[in-house]
Design an enzyme around this catalytic site. Structure first.
Site, PDB file in Angstrom:
ATOM      1  N   LYS A  78      79.669  23.704 -11.938  1.00 31.25           N
ATOM      2  CA  LYS A  78      80.600  23.743 -11.421  1.00 31.25           C
ATOM      3  C   LYS A  78      81.865  22.025 -11.695  1.00 31.25           C
ATOM      4  O   LYS A  78      80.521  21.088 -11.674  1.00 31.25           O
ATOM      5  CB  LYS A  78      80.600  23.177 -10.052  1.00 31.25           C
ATOM      6  CG  LYS A  78      82.132  23.369  -9.164  1.00 31.25           C
ATOM      7  CD  LYS A  78      82.349  23.317  -7.459  1.00 31.25           C
ATOM      8  CE  LYS A  78      81.521  22.657  -6.944  1.00 31.25           C
ATOM      9  NZ  LYS A  78      81.822  22.888  -5.303  1.00 31.25           N
ATOM     10  N   ASN A 170      86.319  14.205  17.627  1.00 32.51           N
ATOM     11  CA  ASN A 170      86.271  13.868  16.115  1.00 32.51           C
ATOM     12  C   ASN A 170      86.916  12.330  16.019  1.00 32.51           C
ATOM     13  O   ASN A 170      87.459  11.998  16.802  1.00 32.51           O
ATOM     14  CB  ASN A 170      87.796  15.008  15.184  1.00 32.51           C
ATOM     15  CG  ASN A 170      87.808  14.612  13.915  1.00 32.51           C
ATOM     16  OD1 ASN A 170      86.680  14.464  13.057  1.00 32.51           O
ATOM     17  ND2 ASN A 170      88.738  14.213  13.246  1.00 32.51           N
ATOM     18  N   THR A 232      77.348  15.039   4.672  1.00 31.02           N
ATOM     19  CA  THR A 232      76.943  13.331   4.016  1.00 31.02           C
ATOM     20  C   THR A 232      76.312  13.731   2.364  1.00 31.02           C
ATOM     21  O   THR A 232      74.940  14.509   2.592  1.00 31.02           O
ATOM     22  CB  THR A 232      75.854  13.175   4.865  1.00 31.02           C
ATOM     23  OG1 THR A 232      76.278  12.113   5.550  1.00 31.02           O
ATOM     24  CG2 THR A 232      75.239  11.700   4.203  1.00 31.02           C
TER      25      THR A 232
END
Ligand code: NAD
Length: 332
Positions: A78, A170, A232
């Site tokens: 990728k 959030n 992460t």
């Protein structure tokens, strides 16, 4: 998935983003990623060292993730990265493409769009962790993060348990309505809350942000919670308190990435955990590790994102595109 697709006469398949969306659903991604995690834990598949470089042009980060799955006979890379100026051009900032090769000859077999596939394979990863590690009676799903990946995460997670409610927080609250819409679409109650309120209620928590500091503290999370920490994927990033990582039973896609670029990097750096304390999720899938051992245990899946996930879903897309005629074909 591979059959005679990789023969000389088949030429090169080009599977664009629209075709990927039509061809690869959540279940196919779940199955493909679960199979490759299992193969990695058996030693049948391995990821090669990741290349990731600042281009010094357009503020872009560019790199390669490559690997080989011997059991699935999938070889490829990728390639892509992050172009922060893209949104002003009406393009997605993250851009990637998967190239598949015939493992017998090295000939190129397919070019597969990687943008949609990155989201479904990442959502599949946390969903697999929930399927194997969350308490069977989990009812409340906590979402930390409300960016592009978050809605894919929510939809895939919702299929793993009989959830009744989504609690969400959030750092940028104006982004939360997109999650509320998906929860409504899924018939789930939705509550926007604080990080403490989220931890006090949630049985399963997904973190999917670009944070560089702990958003969830150890004492805010209930015993028995399963966390899937998915944001992460780079040195320096951090979503949860390292003390929470140290207190949890740890699982990951790939241990080497978990301690270097994943959520476990900080606890590992502080010497609070050793890499022996982290189990590849493939070992649980293969039945070589029990997974959760009791209802009070906090389990944490560190989803760092490996190239073999991308190759696995790209291989499914290429095979389905070939079967359905939904790919462009170039004779080489
Ligand atoms: P996005 O840009 O669409 O959303 C970013 C999210 O992080 C939002 O919730 C935003 O509010 C929050 N955020 C932004 N800056 C922050 C900060 N400084 N502190 C705390 N929160 C902050 O991104 P996305 O495409 O949804 O990706 C989210 C994260 O997931 C990124 O870190 C990305 O690199 C990572 N990711 C991981 C994988 C994997 O396989 N593990 C795959 C894809 C993306």
């Amino acid at each position: 998935m591979r059959d005679e697709m990789n023969t000389q006469t088949d030429g090169l398949l080009i599977v664009d983003e629209d075709a990927c969306e039509q061809l690869v659903g959540r279940q196919q991604a779940f199955d493909a990623v679960q199979d490759v995690f299992a193969a990695m834990a058996r030693g049948d598949a391995r990821n090669f060292p990741v290349v990731r470089e600042a281009l010094g042009h357009a503020d872009a980060i560019y790199g390669f993730k490559s690997g080989f799955d011997r059991s699935g006979q999938v070889l490829g890379v990728k390639s892509g990265g992050y172009w922060p100026g893209n949104s002003q051009k009406g393009l997605t900032n993250h851009q990637s493409t998967v190239v598949l090769f015939d493992p017998d000859t090295g000939r190129i077999t397919a070019l597969v769009g990687g943008n949609y596939m990155t989201a479904v394979r990442t959502a599949a990863s946390s969903a697999i962790s929930i399927a194997h590690l969350a308490r069977p009676d989990a009812q409340i799903l906590g979402m930390v993060g409300a960016g592009h990946q978050s809605t894919f995460q929510l939809r895939a997670a919702a299929e793993q348990r009989e959830f009744e409610k989504v609690v969400a927080w959030n750092p940028h609250p104006e982004m939360l309505p997109r999650l509320a819409e998906v929860a409504e679409d899924l018939g789930l109650e939705f509550e926007a809350t604080t990080p403490e309120g989220l931890g006090a209620q949630a049985d399963v928590i997904i973190t999917i942000t670009s944070a560089f500091e702990p958003l969830l503290k150890k004492d805010w999370v209930k015993p028995g919670t399963h966390l899937a920490c998915m944001g992460t994927d780079t040195k320096g990033k951090m979503e949860v308190d390292p003390a929470l990582v140290a207190a949890a039973t740890l699982f990951t896609d790939e241990v080497a990435q978990s301690i270097s670029i994943g959520e476990a990097q900080h606890a590992a750096l502080k010497g609070e955990i050793s890499q022996d304390a982290i189990t590849p999720i493939g070992a649980v899938i293969n039945g070589d590790h029990i997974g959760r051992s009791n209802d009070a245990e906090i389990t944490l899946f560190d989803g760092t994102g490996v190239g073999l996930q991308d190759l696995a879903v790209a291989s499914v897309a290429a095979q389905l595109a070939k079967n359905t005629g939904l790919a462009n074909k170039v004779t080489l």
